[in-house]
Design a protein around this motif. Sequence first.
Motif, PDB file in Angstrom:
ATOM      1  N   SER A   1      22.028  30.459  64.862  1.00 56.31           N
ATOM      2  CA  SER A   1      20.565  30.603  64.841  1.00 56.31           C
ATOM      3  C   SER A   1      19.887  29.326  64.393  1.00 56.31           C
ATOM      4  O   SER A   1      18.876  28.923  64.941  1.00 56.31           O
ATOM      5  CB  SER A   1      20.138  31.695  63.865  1.00 56.31           C
ATOM      6  OG  SER A   1      20.476  32.932  64.352  1.00 56.31           O
ATOM      7  N   TYR A   2      20.448  28.695  63.373  1.00 56.60           N
ATOM      8  CA  TYR A   2      19.850  27.468  62.857  1.00 56.60           C
ATOM      9  C   TYR A   2      19.915  26.364  63.896  1.00 56.60           C
ATOM     10  O   TYR A   2      18.933  25.671  64.158  1.00 56.60           O
ATOM     11  CB  TYR A   2      20.555  27.061  61.561  1.00 56.60           C
ATOM     12  CG  TYR A   2      19.982  25.822  60.930  1.00 56.60           C
ATOM     13  CD1 TYR A   2      20.801  24.735  60.640  1.00 56.60           C
ATOM     14  CD2 TYR A   2      18.631  25.724  60.626  1.00 56.60           C
ATOM     15  CE1 TYR A   2      20.271  23.601  60.061  1.00 56.60           C
ATOM     16  CE2 TYR A   2      18.106  24.588  60.051  1.00 56.60           C
ATOM     17  CZ  TYR A   2      18.928  23.527  59.765  1.00 56.60           C
ATOM     18  OH  TYR A   2      18.410  22.395  59.196  1.00 56.60           O
TER      19      TYR A   2
ATOM     20  N   GLN B   1      15.873  29.508  63.670  1.00 54.70           N
ATOM     21  CA  GLN B   1      15.702  29.621  62.230  1.00 54.70           C
ATOM     22  C   GLN B   1      15.309  28.257  61.722  1.00 54.70           C
ATOM     23  O   GLN B   1      15.922  27.267  62.085  1.00 54.70           O
ATOM     24  CB  GLN B   1      17.076  29.977  61.656  1.00 54.70           C
ATOM     25  CG  GLN B   1      17.053  30.720  60.354  1.00 54.70           C
ATOM     26  CD  GLN B   1      18.469  31.147  59.992  1.00 54.70           C
ATOM     27  OE1 GLN B   1      19.115  31.867  60.750  1.00 54.70           O
ATOM     28  NE2 GLN B   1      18.949  30.681  58.872  1.00 54.70           N
TER      29      GLN B   1
ATOM     30  N   PRO C   1      18.515  31.739  54.441  1.00 61.64           N
ATOM     31  CA  PRO C   1      17.305  32.574  54.500  1.00 61.64           C
ATOM     32  C   PRO C   1      16.512  32.502  53.204  1.00 61.64           C
ATOM     33  O   PRO C   1      16.485  33.436  52.430  1.00 61.64           O
ATOM     34  CB  PRO C   1      17.852  33.975  54.758  1.00 61.64           C
ATOM     35  CG  PRO C   1      19.252  33.941  54.281  1.00 61.64           C
ATOM     36  CD  PRO C   1      19.742  32.545  54.417  1.00 61.64           C
TER      37      PRO C   1
END
Lengths: 504, 308
Positions: free
Chosen positions: A488-489, A494, A499
């Motif tokens: 995701s990063y 993200q 998180p």
Amino acid sequence: MNRIIVGRLSVNVSGLRVLQRSFCSSVAEKESEVKQSFTNNDDQYDVAVVGGGMVGMALACSLASMPLTKHLSVAIIDSNPALGKSNFIKKEDPPDPRVSTVTPATISFFKEIGAWQYVQQHRHAYFDKMQVWDYTGLGYTTYNARDVNKEILGCVVENKVLHSSLLSCMQNTEFQKTIYPSRLTSMALLPSSSSISVDSTPSATTLFTKGHLAKLDLSDGTSLYAKLVVGADGGKSRVRELAGFKTTGWSYSQNAIICTVEHNKENYCAWQRFLTTGPIALLPIGDNFSNIVWTMNPKDASDCKSMNEDDFVKILNHALDYGYGPHPKSISSGSVDMFSWFRGDATLSAKECFEVPPRVVKLASERMVFPLSLKHANNYVSKRVVLIGDAAHTVHPLAGQGVNLGFGDASTLSRIIAEGIAVGADIGEVSLLKKYEAERKPANIVMMAVLDGFQKAYSVDFGPLNILRAAAFHGAQYISPLKRNIISYASGEQRLPLPLPLFT
Amino acid sequence: MAARHLRILSGCNGALLSVRFFSDSTLAQEPIASTAIDSASVSPSINTAENHSQLNNNKKHSAPSSLKHAELAKFSAIADTWWDAEGPYKPLHALNPTRLAFIRSTLCRHFRKDPYSARPFEGLNIVDVGCGGGILSEPLARMGATVTGIDAVEKNIKIARLHADLDPETSTIEYCCTTAEKLVEEQRKFDAVIASEVIEHVADPAEFCKSLSALTVSEGATVISTINRSVRAYATAIIAAEHILHWLPKGTHQWSSFLTPEELVLILQRASIDVKEMAGFVYNPLTGRWSLSDDISVNFIAFGTKNS
């Protein structure tokens, strides 16, 4: 518009002498004069984008695509002659070695501004798998887009394709843009001073002296004025230099050698192997072609560049395959090991075996060498000036993030400008531009730190550290939440690697 | 007016501040985006009779205007710092985009203007009462409005004029050193009348509201923003902002001059203005930004329309 004529009154309010000026006729005259002076001022713009590369053009396209900003007049300053003409990239052209890996977040951005349709008309390669390992043979990680329920991890596109897509996108709008085929030589901004007398016909020069506009002088002798100057002129940014932004950074004492290679079969996976001298990456670009980015020390890089093609292909295959160390062992899904209790929620790619990358058959382009360094501007904004893209930050190419950070900057800046216009702000005001900095700077710094960390972690050949890295590979391969977080990063979905509840 | 539904805050201890919007069901309404939600606050008990007597006592019988002269002197002293975004007016500069967002939203809806236009207020006459250095007037002009800014402090008007002349888009603003009452005497009318962060500095809020109403055309808009007279507001706007954080010079605000939302609605009602929407401004100390919210316990803004 109805204007009520106000007479001249002299009123005494509890001892205060108040004079009310007659505004009607003089204001009406002034208004028409101002309007007239504007139509005569061809060299006055709302935004001046210095640098018409991928990130500069992405900003211009983004401004053109939003209703709140599409009325802005934009000047693009770049001496590249390709900007003025429509570009036709022939399909038969061999792939250019300069490519970029665009993340899904960047692809969304391109779709929003209407440029992705042009990219799809040319060579581009989606990939949904990625394998990362190192020379020690102690561990490997495979990432699959299905781990995060997506179709792709990214897309590899030649820079010239990205650039011409953005140009085509802009040309198809009614956006007021003017291209200045020149270089920026000097820039002047004056702080606004309240002691200047009111001029009834403000020309660009008077507005400049009042600090309302920035003045840009170009190498061909022309000058222009703008409310906001955007520095999108790359790592050696002239705007950054002229505006006096200080930078932090260091050279990596590594060079990257890039070239295009050909295989016998198609490749849909991105491969990256960390060697003792630096990582080597093989990225698919479509039509059996792949792009090589190999980082090594400067001496080796120049040797590689000068050796003959066959020798180079041999050492490439050696580096991707058995060179420098053994293959990592694949862990079959049946065996029990310390990670088996994590595997309840296992990602698809955790079960995948180690694969050897496809053999390179021949070289398909010239070899180019670039020095690598890290550079970060301490500030991105000051009055009437803002930096985006490589002008603000330069990173190591090992994760293909560089231009994606730049596109992220362009997207955020155009949104901030739109928000400013929605509330009638002056787009060159520092308070508005600081919002852009507050959003991008932490994200960019974190990404740079992560990449720098990787670069340092992989540049040392030391037993215990090698084992730690191997453990990291295993961890990323088998600890599903960690892998999903990494994907995701890296995909741009993200903003920060962990998180964190702050900075939302 | 009979169809309007007015819900008044119940004065109980430690109760959650109830969220309410004054809405006219005939107009299409969208909720104002609220990003911060106040979870626990103390709402003061309201004694309307007591408040009415306070308002009556504040009425100055001799002066024709609703101004307080001590207030004028206070603002005159720091007039040069209006446009210093880091100076004494820093909170107002920080608040500006947020109040403009409310103004833009409510005025666009009321006057049926395109919210995606860069100049939605084209064709509207707006007066900024108590414009100060023009912090609110300039963005309104950039949004296309024909703006008149009035202020009782002459130094403010001078500064506003000089600053507005720096940008061709704002140099069309008409600045006058006068009062709302004077403008009423000249029989001027505007499509929208805005008095932001002014009414708490005025001697007679009821008379002031009558003047604002007289300046508004029939079916026009009136927007007033001020600070609530609540315990929370005393703690934040006076103790924290003036004494602890030094955002504002000490003595900028007098808690007794603050109005509660109910009082403001009542005095506007008496001036033939129906309050249709209300929102609060909330400050996030971590990000340093203001945002619109349903929490009207400290800063709030009200949008009303003039009855025909």
